[in-house]
Write an enzyme that holds these catalytic residues in place. Structure first.
Site, PDB file in Angstrom:
ATOM      1  N   HIS A 110      57.941  -4.546  27.708  1.00 15.54           N
ATOM      2  CA  HIS A 110      58.356  -5.957  27.811  1.00 15.54           C
ATOM      3  C   HIS A 110      59.622  -6.102  28.655  1.00 15.54           C
ATOM      4  O   HIS A 110      59.912  -7.185  29.141  1.00 15.54           O
ATOM      5  CB  HIS A 110      58.430  -6.631  26.447  1.00 15.54           C
ATOM      6  CG  HIS A 110      59.684  -6.427  25.652  1.00 15.54           C
ATOM      7  ND1 HIS A 110      59.776  -5.515  24.628  1.00 15.54           N
ATOM      8  CD2 HIS A 110      60.894  -7.022  25.710  1.00 15.54           C
ATOM      9  CE1 HIS A 110      60.981  -5.569  24.086  1.00 15.54           C
ATOM     10  NE2 HIS A 110      61.690  -6.479  24.733  1.00 15.54           N
ATOM     11  N   ASP A 134      54.970  -0.083  23.513  1.00 16.84           N
ATOM     12  CA  ASP A 134      55.892  -0.884  24.331  1.00 16.84           C
ATOM     13  C   ASP A 134      56.811  -0.015  25.206  1.00 16.84           C
ATOM     14  O   ASP A 134      57.997   0.089  24.965  1.00 16.84           O
ATOM     15  CB  ASP A 134      56.721  -1.779  23.404  1.00 16.84           C
ATOM     16  CG  ASP A 134      57.373  -2.935  24.141  1.00 16.84           C
ATOM     17  OD1 ASP A 134      57.410  -2.904  25.385  1.00 16.84           O
ATOM     18  OD2 ASP A 134      57.857  -3.868  23.470  1.00 16.84           O
ATOM     19  N   SER A 189      66.507  -3.766  23.256  1.00 18.14           N
ATOM     20  CA  SER A 189      65.170  -3.411  23.689  1.00 18.14           C
ATOM     21  C   SER A 189      65.263  -2.297  24.712  1.00 18.14           C
ATOM     22  O   SER A 189      66.023  -2.399  25.667  1.00 18.14           O
ATOM     23  CB  SER A 189      64.480  -4.607  24.322  1.00 18.14           C
ATOM     24  OG  SER A 189      63.995  -5.421  23.315  1.00 18.14           O
TER      25      SER A 189
HETATM   26  N1  ASP Z   1      62.748  -7.696  20.951  1.00 15.38           N
HETATM   27  C1  ASP Z   1      64.172  -7.749  21.202  1.00 15.38           C
HETATM   28  C2  ASP Z   1      64.501  -7.692  22.671  1.00 15.38           C
HETATM   29  O1  ASP Z   1      63.661  -8.024  23.455  1.00 15.38           O
HETATM   30  C3  ASP Z   1      64.879  -6.700  20.473  1.00 15.38           C
HETATM   31  C4  ASP Z   1      65.438  -7.279  19.249  1.00 15.38           C
HETATM   32  O2  ASP Z   1      65.864  -8.428  19.290  1.00 15.38           O
HETATM   33  O3  ASP Z   1      65.466  -6.584  18.256  1.00 15.38           O
HETATM   34  O4  ASP Z   1      65.606  -7.412  23.083  1.00 15.38           O
END
Ligand code: ASP
Length: 722
Positions: free
Chosen positions: A89, A225, A657
């Site tokens: 992502h 991911d 992330s």
């Molecule tokens: N999914 C979040 C990000 O994209 C990571 C998190 O907020 O824990 O940074």
């Protein structure tokens, strides 16, 4: 006494069960200060290395293997030849930009089978940390408590510039000074930025984004991911603009990768760049978000997402065009719902109110304190509450006013109209040159009928949702003119506006003249853009100024006061996009009464979720075949399963992330990518029972690279620890 006995027995049971004492994991620590404050706790929790191994300016240390990836993620070096792993992502935007309908790397994945096949990613950069320095004293030199906030900021600004200039003199580094503890301390961060970064590998979305929005922020999770990039450097290993002659960057340090896997209770450390947290704000600031701005954003974003998601079902082309846009909105939208849930669950506001009562009592105990902090919370509340209507206006402007892309797109041509009308030919020519590629990239990912629906739906919501005083002036007029039929308004905009299609926009660009520019000012998209800008300029910005001026100063005082009130407590600074260490352990949790979530997921779960009718749950044939033949090699758990993700109690945030998750030996065991839904309020209040970070098990990444992609040459580059 009874209570104490109970607690002690429980503790003993825990020690017996896990072999070590559970430590409170809350906190994001500055690596420079680990030696002084935290390393002993980390070692007690199982960590076998030293603070110098994590952060050092004298020897290669973990920090040399970690980068800020692009704008807002973390990544880490995993080979001596500049290979980097981050989340899928995090690489998503880049992978999408490099994709076309014919070569759709987002959907099908991409694997460079040689260095020559690696894809340059213009615009993508990674940033290494060179060093950190506590510059509090120098930043605050000349500051005193009787100064106004503006004066204080001016002095600090000047001091900071001097320090930054010194740090970047005679080198190619960049420097940033960041405030900590709401401006009670300051640290200098010196960075080195590399601009030649190339895509090496990405699994298909059916792996890298498996579960899609349905599973985002959710545990149990089965998302692969990750994506792989390589950093390139000039002949001297220093940053260089892209050149086919550049060489893979040789990092001072890269992570060995552990194949040993994770067990419940194992020590974990996450080292990366958490973005923003607000752990020390008062109850009423949380109320403003929980009762007003967050629910309003969720509501407006739901409307937009519903339309986008329906459009994405129409064709693969639209799916590709809107995939990154949709993810961008859906991520925050879903998180915010979790935040509300979590805040409620742990009674965050009540806890803060209780704390504020204690605070007020502590203040009252001493006339000096009364002088300093007596009216602090009262003033804070007044300003925070007065800000709410303008925050709401801003939420509407961003999520309703700017929801349809056509308005902002049109707005980008205003300087062209100015130049044309003032007959500045040179400027017109320059802008024509600059705007041409912008038009192409806008329409590459644009579907006008979708935007038209968004416009209709969100302008209606705008008109109904907030008082007229906080709407663009044009909006009530439109409501009147179209008798509340916003679909008719949207149809008119897309019928009349030049900016609705690539052809008409391009034609306009090429044939712009004084009279055409004049006429274009009546274009409905330009008109709404102007009206929205006016609202921002005349209502929202000035409305937010008092809070912007005063709240930081009040929060600084409140922070200082909290630290004064609890001298024994070791405070950790809020996240501010600077590098932090957080540690915890692999650990399950109970999301609700009667339910317990296991700490690890496996390929079994992917196969269980497989459903060709649900886009997010379509499992690639090849993966199913690997599951059938069970050719798992080194990558399986002791039980013979392929691990996919695990959870631990590390205190992480957005920006973490892609962060490395390392074990007690400092070896890479995972890549952090998310948190559990019930725990996303950890940005405001962390709860050790509820908050978990979600990581990709590194063995799943290796399995995909090796068995699924057949990219053995990548595996050979890594230092695997068996
Ligand atoms: N999914 C979040 C990000 O994209 C990571 C998190 O907020 O824990 O940074």
């Amino acid at each position: 006494m009874n209570q104490l006995k109970k607690t002690l027995t429980l503790l003993l049971l825990l020690v017996l069960a896990t072999g070590r004492i559970l430590v409170a994991e809350e906190g994001m620590w500055i690596p420079l200060l680990l030696e002084k404050y935290k390393i002993a706790d980390m070692q007690k929790a199982g960590f076998k290395l030293t603070a110098e191994d994590i952060y050092s300016v004298n020897q290669a240390s973990m920090k040399d293997a970690i980068v800020i990836f692009g704008g807002g993620c973390t990544g880490e070096m995993i080979s001596a030849e500049g290979l980097l792993i981050t989340n899928h992502h995090c690489g998503y935007g880049t992978i999408q930009r490099l994709s076309t309908v014919e070569n759709d790397y987002l959907t099908n994945g991409f694997w460079a089978m040689s260095r020559a096949e690696e894809l340059p990613a213009p615009g993508l950069s990674v940033t290494f940390l060179v060093r950190i320095e506590d510059v509090t004293e120098r930043c605050l030199a000349g500051v005193n408590e009787s100064m106004s906030a503006a004066e204080r900021n001016r002095v600090i600004g000047e001091n900071s510039r001097t320090i930054q200039n010194e740090a970047t003199q005679g080198n190619d580094y960049t420097a940033r000074i960041a405030p900590f503890f709401s401006g009670n301390q300051y640290f200098l961060f010196v960075y080195e930025l590399y601009r030649d970064v190339r895509l090496v590998g990405a699994p298909p979305s059916a792996i890298g984004k498996f579960g899609g929005e349905t599973d985002n922020w959710i545990w149990p999770r089965h998302t692969g991911d990750f994506s792989l990039f390589r950093v390139y450097a000039g002949p001297d290993n220093k940053p260089a603009a892209y050149s086919p002659d550049n060489k893979p960057y040789v990092p001072k340090k890269h992570f060995p990768i552990s194949l040993k896997g994770v067990e419940k209770g194992d020590f974990t450390m996450v080292f990366g760049y958490p973005g923003r947290t607000t752990q020390y704000i008062p109850s009423f600031s949380i109320e403003g978000q929980a009762n007003y701005t967050i629910p309003a954003s969720i509501d407006l974003q739901t409307k937009k997402l519903d339309i986008i998601m329906a459009s994405m079902e129409i064709s693969p082309k639209i799916r590709l065009q809107y995939s990154a846009k949709k993810s961008g909105i859906a991520n925050g939208w879903k998180k915010n719902q979790g935040v509300l849930l979590g805040l409620n669950r742990i009674k965050a506001i009540d806890r803060k109110i209780e704390y504020e009562k204690q605070f007020q009592e502590w203040v009252q105990q001493d006339p000096e304190r009364v002088k300093k902090y007596g009216t602090l919370l009262e003033n804070y509340r007044k300003i925070a509450e007065a800000e709410v209507p303008f925050q709401m206006a801003s939420v509407y402007a961003r999520n309703a006013g700017a929801a349809a892309e056509i308005f902002n797109f049109a707005g980008r041509f205003l300087s062209l109209l100015d130049a044309a009308q003032s007959k500045n030919r040179e400027e017109v020519a320059r802008l024509q040159e600059r705007l041409k590629p912008m038009i192409a990239s806008h329409f590459k990912d644009y579907h006008a009928p979708t935007d038209q629906q968004i416009l209709a739906s969100l302008m209606e919501a705008y008109s109904n949702g907030i008082e007229e005083a906080y709407q663009p002036k044009l909006l009530p007029e439109i409501r009147e003119q179209f008798k509340g039929d916003f679909a008719a308004y949207a149809a008119m905009v897309f019928d009349k506006s030049v900016f609705a299609s690539e052809e008409s926009t391009t034609r306009m660009l090429e044939t712009i003249s004084v009279s055409k520019a004049k006429k274009l000012r009546k274009d409905p998209a330009i008109q709404m853009f102007m009206s929205l800008s006016e609202l921002q300029r005349e209502v929202i910005s000035p409305g937010l100024i008092p809070a912007q001026r005063q709240l930081p100063e009040l929060q600084r005082l409140y922070m200082a006061a909290q630290m004064e009130m609890e001298p024994e407590r070791l405070f950790y600074p809020d996240a501010n996009s600077t590098i932090r260490v957080t540690f915890g352990q692999v650990s399950d949790y109970a999301p609700m009464d009667g339910v317990k979530y296991h700490h690890l997921t496996t390929l079994e779960g992917i196969i269980e979720k497989d459903n060709p009718d649900i886009y997010d749950y379509r499992v690639p044939e090849k993966l199913k075949e690997l599951y059938r033949t069970k050719d798992y090699g080194d990558y399986a758990t002791r039980e013979g399963q392929i691990p996919v993700c695990f959870i631990a109690s590390n205190h992480t945030s957005g920006g973490n992330s892609g962060s490395p998750v390392v074990n007690a030996d400092g070896h890479l065991i995972g890549v952090n990518f998310d948190r559990n839904w019930q725990g996303t309020m950890s940005d405001i209040m962390y709860d050790p029972d509820l908050c978990r970070n979600i990581s990709l098990d590194i063995r799943y990444a290796l399995f995909i690279i090796d068995r699924f992609a057949g990219a053995k040459h990548i595996i050979e580059e890594l230092d695997l620890v068996r």
